[in-house]
Design a protein around this motif. Structure first.
Motif, PDB file in Angstrom:
ATOM      1  N   ARG A 106      -1.409 -13.251 -46.597  1.00 21.53           N
ATOM      2  CA  ARG A 106      -1.056 -11.458 -46.681  1.00 21.53           C
ATOM      3  C   ARG A 106      -1.813 -11.258 -45.546  1.00 21.53           C
ATOM      4  O   ARG A 106      -1.025 -10.041 -44.934  1.00 21.53           O
ATOM      5  CB  ARG A 106      -2.370 -11.280 -47.737  1.00 21.53           C
ATOM      6  CG  ARG A 106      -1.805  -9.773 -47.599  1.00 21.53           C
ATOM      7  CD  ARG A 106      -3.444  -9.140 -48.805  1.00 21.53           C
ATOM      8  NE  ARG A 106      -3.007  -8.165 -48.853  1.00 21.53           N
ATOM      9  CZ  ARG A 106      -3.233  -7.155 -50.217  1.00 21.53           C
ATOM     10  NH1 ARG A 106      -4.067  -7.977 -51.169  1.00 21.53           N
ATOM     11  NH2 ARG A 106      -3.481  -5.627 -50.485  1.00 21.53           N
ATOM     12  N   ILE A 132       3.005  -6.033 -53.630  1.00 19.95           N
ATOM     13  CA  ILE A 132       2.917  -6.150 -54.795  1.00 19.95           C
ATOM     14  C   ILE A 132       2.699  -5.722 -55.972  1.00 19.95           C
ATOM     15  O   ILE A 132       3.395  -6.189 -57.116  1.00 19.95           O
ATOM     16  CB  ILE A 132       1.184  -6.480 -54.205  1.00 19.95           C
ATOM     17  CG1 ILE A 132       1.018  -7.246 -53.277  1.00 19.95           C
ATOM     18  CG2 ILE A 132      -0.258  -6.707 -55.320  1.00 19.95           C
ATOM     19  CD1 ILE A 132      -0.587  -7.050 -52.736  1.00 19.95           C
ATOM     20  N   ILE A 191       0.109 -14.224 -51.065  1.00 19.37           N
ATOM     21  CA  ILE A 191      -1.229 -14.001 -50.909  1.00 19.37           C
ATOM     22  C   ILE A 191      -1.831 -14.550 -50.141  1.00 19.37           C
ATOM     23  O   ILE A 191      -2.740 -13.699 -49.293  1.00 19.37           O
ATOM     24  CB  ILE A 191      -1.668 -13.066 -52.951  1.00 19.37           C
ATOM     25  CG1 ILE A 191      -1.097 -12.752 -53.695  1.00 19.37           C
ATOM     26  CG2 ILE A 191      -3.383 -13.158 -52.684  1.00 19.37           C
ATOM     27  CD1 ILE A 191      -1.170 -11.463 -52.749  1.00 19.37           C
ATOM     28  N   HIS A 245      -5.434  -7.637 -56.102  1.00 12.14           N
ATOM     29  CA  HIS A 245      -4.777  -7.801 -55.233  1.00 12.14           C
ATOM     30  C   HIS A 245      -4.738  -6.420 -54.514  1.00 12.14           C
ATOM     31  O   HIS A 245      -4.082  -6.144 -53.359  1.00 12.14           O
ATOM     32  CB  HIS A 245      -3.832  -8.844 -54.350  1.00 12.14           C
ATOM     33  CG  HIS A 245      -3.986  -9.766 -55.431  1.00 12.14           C
ATOM     34  ND1 HIS A 245      -5.048 -10.555 -54.731  1.00 12.14           N
ATOM     35  CD2 HIS A 245      -3.416 -10.711 -55.929  1.00 12.14           C
ATOM     36  CE1 HIS A 245      -4.830 -12.089 -55.166  1.00 12.14           C
ATOM     37  NE2 HIS A 245      -4.175 -11.788 -56.266  1.00 12.14           N
ATOM     38  N   LYS A 254      -3.133  -9.626 -61.627  1.00 12.77           N
ATOM     39  CA  LYS A 254      -3.381  -9.272 -59.705  1.00 12.77           C
ATOM     40  C   LYS A 254      -3.117  -8.146 -59.892  1.00 12.77           C
ATOM     41  O   LYS A 254      -3.231  -8.387 -58.033  1.00 12.77           O
ATOM     42  CB  LYS A 254      -1.982 -10.523 -59.950  1.00 12.77           C
ATOM     43  CG  LYS A 254      -1.669 -11.864 -60.271  1.00 12.77           C
ATOM     44  CD  LYS A 254      -0.506 -12.436 -60.609  1.00 12.77           C
ATOM     45  CE  LYS A 254      -1.214 -14.480 -60.833  1.00 12.77           C
ATOM     46  NZ  LYS A 254       0.085 -14.323 -60.543  1.00 12.77           N
TER      47      LYS A 254
END
Length: 329
Positions: free
Chosen positions: A152, A168, A149, A198, A194
Motif C-alpha cells: 500500500r 479498496i 494491501i 483498510h 476489509k
C-alpha cells in the motif's frame, strides 16, 4: 426506469461509465454532433477511444439491457492478442499489464493471470509490478488484494492515497456484489471487515449502501428502510437525483409496504422541492397517486405542467398525458 433495477445498476456501474443526456439542450446538443440520435431513447456504447461499439434504439427490458451490455463488452475484447504472447511465456510487465487491462475491460476474470504472475515475482515494488497490482485488484476476497494491501505505501507514492482508497472500495464492492449473487453472508461480512480495516473513513457509507442493495435483493423492506433513512439523513439530504432514485426504487420493490411507501413519498417531495423542476414534481405526483392521494397528485402535476411549458412542448405533453390518465381514472 430499467437502470434503477438492482441487477442492471450493479452490472452497468461495474463495467461502464454511464451518462444520461437530454439531446435537445446543453451537452446533449454537443454530443449529438458526433453521435447522432434520431429516436428516443437511444443507447450508445462507446469505447475509450471514442469509437462506437454498438448503438441501439428503443426501450429495453432488464434481460435485454443486460444482454446488450454483455455484448458490448465482448465486442470490445482485444485480450486474445496478449493471451497468445502470454501463453508463449512472455512475462514482460507491460504485456501482462495490457493483458489484465484487456480482460478487465471486456468483463472477463483477470485474477488467474494476475495470481500466476504476482506469485512468480520476487520484487513487487517495481513500477511495473505495482501497476499490475493496481489494475488486477478487483476482488477483496483474493490473494491479490492481500498483496495490494502489503504494498500500500508504495502504491500510494506511485498513484496517490485517494486512488488506493478508491481501489479498496472498488474491490470490496465487487466482493459485496458477489455476496448477493451467491447469497453468501460470509462474503458480505468479509467485504465489510476489509473496508473497515483498510478504509475506515469510507466504511459507514459503504455498509449503508450495501445494506440497501442486499435488502433489495432479498426483498427485505424493513432492513432497506432502516438503511435508506440513514442514507438520506447523512448522505443525500439535498441531492435531488439520489432522493428521487431512492423513492423510485421503493415503489418498484416495496409498493405493498405502507411505511416504505410513505418514506418514498417524503423522498420524492424533498427531491421536488430541492430541484424545482417539473420532472421531479411528476415523480412526486406519481407516488402520491400510488399512495391513494389522487387530489394531491393532480395538484402537484398541474404545478409541474406550468414548469414544463417553460421547458418545451415535449415536456408539457408528457405532463398532460399523465394528468389525462389520472383524471380519467
Amino acid at each position: 426506469n430499467v437502470f434503477t433495477q438492482t441487477e442492471v445498476g450493479n452490472f452497468y456501474n461495474k463495467n461502464f461509465i454511464n451518462l444520461k443526456l437530454d439531446m435537445e439542450k446543453g451537452e446533449g446538443l454537443k454530443f449529438g454532433k458526433t453521435y447522432p440520435v434520431s429516436a428516443y431513447p437511444t443507447l450508445y456504447y462507446i469505447a475509450p477511444d471514442g469509437k462506437v461499439v454498438q448503438s441501439v434504439r428503443g426501450a429495453q427490458n432488464v434481460e435485454r439491457f443486460l444482454d446488450l451490455g454483455k455484448k458490448a463488452l465482448a465486442l470490445n475484447d482485444n485480450s486474445e492478442k496478449y493471451a497468445e504472447e502470454y501463453e508463449k511465456g512472455n512475462r514482460d510487465p507491460q504485456l501482462v499489464l495490457k493483458y489484465i487491462k484487456a480482460l478487465n475491460k471486456s468483463g472477463q476474470n483477470s485474477l488467474k493471470i494476475a495470481n500466476e504472475y504476482i506469485r512468480s515475482q520476487k520484487d513487487l515494488t517495481t513500477e511495473g509490478n505495482l501497476s499490475i497490482l493496481m489494475e488486477s485488484t478487483v476482488q477483496a476476497d483474493s490473494y491479490i488484494f492481500g498483496q495490494f494491501i502489503a504494498q500500500r505505501s508504495h502504491l500510494e507514492k506511485l498513484f496517490s492515497t485517494e486512488a488506493v482508497q478508491q481501489k479498496i472500495v472498488f474491490a470490496c464492492q465487487n466482493t459485496a456484489d458477489k455476496a448477493v449473487e451467491f447469497e453468501s453472508r460470509d462474503l458480505l461480512d468479509e467485504a465489510y471487515d476489509k473496508i473497515k480495516k483498510h478504509y475506515p473513513e469510507g466504511a459507514d457509507r459503504f455498509m449503508m449502501v450495501n445494506d440497501m442493495k442486499n435488502s433489495l435483493a432479498f426483498k427485505d423492506s424493513k432492513t432497506y428502510l432502516k438503511a435508506a433513512k440513514k442514507y438520506v439523513k447523512t448522505e443525500i439530504a439535498d441531492d435531488e437525483k439520489e432522493l428521487s432514485r431512492v423513492a423510485i426504487v421503493i415503489v418498484q420493490n416495496f409498493r405493498d409496504d405502507k411505511k416504505a411507501m410513505d418514506f418514498a413519498e417524503n423522498c420524492a417531495k424533498k427531491a421536488a422541492e430541492v430541484s424545482g423542476k417539473y420532472d421531479y414534481d411528476l415523480t412526486y405526483a406519481g407516488i402520491l397517486l400510488e399512495n391513494g392521494k389522487k387530489a394531491e397528485a393532480i395538484e402537484v402535476a398541474e404545478n409541474a405542467l406550468e414548469k414544463a411549458k417553460v421547458v418545451g412542448r415535449k415536456a408539457s405533453t408528457r405532463v398532460e398525458l399523465f394528468l389525462k390518465k389520472i383524471k380519467g381514472a
